[in-house]
Design an enzyme around this catalytic site. Structure first.
Site, PDB file in Angstrom:
ATOM      1  N   LEU A  33      30.211  38.067  26.224  1.00 54.31           N
ATOM      2  CA  LEU A  33      31.614  38.563  26.746  1.00 54.31           C
ATOM      3  C   LEU A  33      31.160  39.324  27.972  1.00 54.31           C
ATOM      4  O   LEU A  33      30.262  40.127  28.087  1.00 54.31           O
ATOM      5  CB  LEU A  33      32.459  39.218  25.949  1.00 54.31           C
ATOM      6  CG  LEU A  33      32.871  38.499  24.669  1.00 54.31           C
ATOM      7  CD1 LEU A  33      33.929  39.163  23.743  1.00 54.31           C
ATOM      8  CD2 LEU A  33      33.802  37.021  25.056  1.00 54.31           C
ATOM      9  N   HIS A  34      31.989  39.340  29.009  1.00 56.55           N
ATOM     10  CA  HIS A  34      31.903  40.365  30.129  1.00 56.55           C
ATOM     11  C   HIS A  34      33.320  40.845  30.394  1.00 56.55           C
ATOM     12  O   HIS A  34      34.354  40.267  29.941  1.00 56.55           O
ATOM     13  CB  HIS A  34      31.396  39.565  31.337  1.00 56.55           C
ATOM     14  CG  HIS A  34      31.897  38.167  31.586  1.00 56.55           C
ATOM     15  ND1 HIS A  34      32.997  38.025  32.276  1.00 56.55           N
ATOM     16  CD2 HIS A  34      31.166  36.847  31.301  1.00 56.55           C
ATOM     17  CE1 HIS A  34      33.251  36.843  32.211  1.00 56.55           C
ATOM     18  NE2 HIS A  34      32.213  35.908  31.787  1.00 56.55           N
ATOM     19  N   GLU A  35      33.443  41.475  31.710  1.00 59.60           N
ATOM     20  CA  GLU A  35      34.602  41.983  32.041  1.00 59.60           C
ATOM     21  C   GLU A  35      35.711  40.695  32.488  1.00 59.60           C
ATOM     22  O   GLU A  35      36.927  41.158  32.250  1.00 59.60           O
ATOM     23  CB  GLU A  35      34.556  42.785  33.382  1.00 59.60           C
ATOM     24  CG  GLU A  35      33.895  44.141  33.040  1.00 59.60           C
ATOM     25  CD  GLU A  35      35.018  45.228  32.550  1.00 59.60           C
ATOM     26  OE1 GLU A  35      36.305  44.995  32.955  1.00 59.60           O
ATOM     27  OE2 GLU A  35      34.677  45.696  31.374  1.00 59.60           O
ATOM     28  N   HIS A  37      36.216  38.237  30.552  1.00 51.06           N
ATOM     29  CA  HIS A  37      37.061  37.791  29.147  1.00 51.06           C
ATOM     30  C   HIS A  37      37.826  39.278  28.762  1.00 51.06           C
ATOM     31  O   HIS A  37      39.054  38.936  28.446  1.00 51.06           O
ATOM     32  CB  HIS A  37      35.839  37.866  28.192  1.00 51.06           C
ATOM     33  CG  HIS A  37      34.810  36.610  28.500  1.00 51.06           C
ATOM     34  ND1 HIS A  37      33.679  36.542  28.740  1.00 51.06           N
ATOM     35  CD2 HIS A  37      35.100  35.239  28.142  1.00 51.06           C
ATOM     36  CE1 HIS A  37      33.079  35.568  28.768  1.00 51.06           C
ATOM     37  NE2 HIS A  37      33.784  34.639  28.472  1.00 51.06           N
TER      38      HIS A  37
HETATM   39  P1  AMP Z   1      34.272  31.142  28.477  1.00 54.47           P
HETATM   40  O1  AMP Z   1      33.664  32.161  27.580  1.00 54.47           O
HETATM   41  O2  AMP Z   1      33.240  30.919  29.487  1.00 54.47           O
HETATM   42  O3  AMP Z   1      34.707  29.738  27.774  1.00 54.47           O
HETATM   43  O4  AMP Z   1      35.484  31.786  29.119  1.00 54.47           O
HETATM   44  C1  AMP Z   1      36.476  32.273  28.196  1.00 54.47           C
HETATM   45  C2  AMP Z   1      37.875  32.357  29.142  1.00 54.47           C
HETATM   46  O5  AMP Z   1      37.224  33.417  29.863  1.00 54.47           O
HETATM   47  C3  AMP Z   1      38.068  31.273  29.843  1.00 54.47           C
HETATM   48  O6  AMP Z   1      39.369  30.976  29.866  1.00 54.47           O
HETATM   49  C4  AMP Z   1      37.563  31.470  31.253  1.00 54.47           C
HETATM   50  O7  AMP Z   1      38.312  31.097  32.337  1.00 54.47           O
HETATM   51  C5  AMP Z   1      37.744  33.137  31.137  1.00 54.47           C
HETATM   52  N1  AMP Z   1      36.797  33.572  32.266  1.00 54.47           N
HETATM   53  C6  AMP Z   1      35.752  33.533  32.227  1.00 54.47           C
HETATM   54  N2  AMP Z   1      35.033  34.236  33.271  1.00 54.47           N
HETATM   55  C7  AMP Z   1      36.159  34.867  33.942  1.00 54.47           C
HETATM   56  C8  AMP Z   1      36.000  35.623  35.012  1.00 54.47           C
HETATM   57  N3  AMP Z   1      35.091  35.919  35.996  1.00 54.47           N
HETATM   58  N4  AMP Z   1      37.453  36.010  35.422  1.00 54.47           N
HETATM   59  C9  AMP Z   1      38.465  35.747  34.518  1.00 54.47           C
HETATM   60  N5  AMP Z   1      38.263  34.894  33.579  1.00 54.47           N
HETATM   61  C10 AMP Z   1      37.109  34.496  33.195  1.00 54.47           C
END
Ligand code: AMP
Length: 282
Positions: A33-35, A37
């Site tokens: 997780l990052h900002e 998420h």
């Molecule tokens: P992931 O863990 O990559 O499957 O992402 C989980 C959710 O977080 C998805 O809905 C992504 O679109 C969202 N997400 C990932 N990176 C970002 C970001 N930089 N800004 C906004 N939402 C994000």
């Protein structure tokens, strides 16, 4: 209350229905997780009594075994971040419970999954819609939060929710970026220092095309070529696709942009495939 970490479907259901009067927001993630998420979590906190986060690196949405293998995983760090945000429930399921022996169901959205990411990552969206449908069935959230970082994913999930009458609202949240513009992504941590610097070329291309559009360039082809040329100035970058598409149908725009356009791209920086996008509108 402390953040609860559960693995089984039965435990999620018990927590979720402990008080049926409370509203729940769900943030589906693959962890690391990052900002970006956390921005979804904060949005969910604002509009729901309780917030759940799922952390599941879903094997069926990876079209390359090496991508799945090297995908970053760090549950302890993720839990610390989610506790800091006051998340109520974290579901970290096991692959064997999500896809038990004899599992044979797929949920697939047909048309808008054929383009862009769907065209370049065969099977990806069938994996996404199947897991998200299962998450929705298990959690039964009132609202589910997704990032515009994955613009096509938002469109696909909204289509699925409409088509199958899932009883929830899909909320799309803006892209969170690093100070130099790079869209935050769990995959960014796989970049070397040199690649990390090169990776800013995606945002630079989007920004430069946006400026051209604002200065009166309407030609989709001209904007597309402009982005490609800019990306190719970066020796570590290899273009998978660059697109100027209708934001609703996701089909490529022929001729001039009339009202709005989705600029999107997938670019390899070294071995790491990064995506980014922005929406143009007058
Ligand atoms: P992931 O863990 O990559 O499957 O992402 C989980 C959710 O977080 C998805 O809905 C992504 O679109 C969202 N997400 C990932 N990176 C970002 C970001 N930089 N800004 C906004 N939402 C994000």
């Amino acid at each position: 209350m402390a953040t609860q970490l559960v693995t089984t479907i039965a435990d999620v259901r018990r927590q979720r229905w402990a008080d049926p009067n409370l509203t729940w927001g769900l943030v589906p993630t693959m962890g690391a997780l990052h900002e970006g998420h956390l921005s979804l979590v904060r949005e969910a906190k604002k509009h729901n009594d309780r917030v759940g986060v799922s952390i599941f690196v879903n094997p069926t949405q990876f079209n390359e075994a090496s991508d799945l293998e090297k995908y970053p995983r760090n549950l302890d760090a993720d839990m610390a971040l989610l506790e800091g945000e006051g998340v109520d429930l974290v579901w970290h399921p096991q692959v064997a419970e999500v896809y038990p022996d004899g599992y044979q169901t797929t949920v697939a959205v047909n048309e808008i999954t054929k383009l862009l990411e769907g065209e370049h990552r065969p099977g990806h969206f069938a994996g996404v819609t199947t897991i998200v449908a299962k998450l929705f069935n298990v959690f039964q959230p009132n609202r589910a939060y997704f990032g515009q970082k994955d613009a096509q994913q938002v469109a696909v999930i909204k289509q699925m929710v409409r088509d199958l009458a899932f009883n929830l609202d899909v909320v799309a949240c803006p892209i969170v970026r690093e100070a130099d513009g790079l869209a935050m992504s769990s995959r960014n941590m796989l970049l070397t220092a040199e690649e990390r610097e090169a990776a800013t070329v995606l945002f630079q291309a989007l920004q430069s095309a946006t400026t051209q559009f604002q200065m009166g360039e309407n030609s989709a082809e001209a904007l597309c070529n402009h982005m490609k040329e800019l990306i190719l100035t970066e020796p570590l970058a290899r273009i998978d696709y660059v697109s100027v598409a209708n934001p609703v149908t996701l089909t490529e725009i022929e001729g001039d942009i009339v009202t709005s356009a989705l600029l999107s791209m997938a670019v390899y920086i070294g071995q790491i495939r990064l995506i980014d996008n922005t929406t143009l509108g007058r």
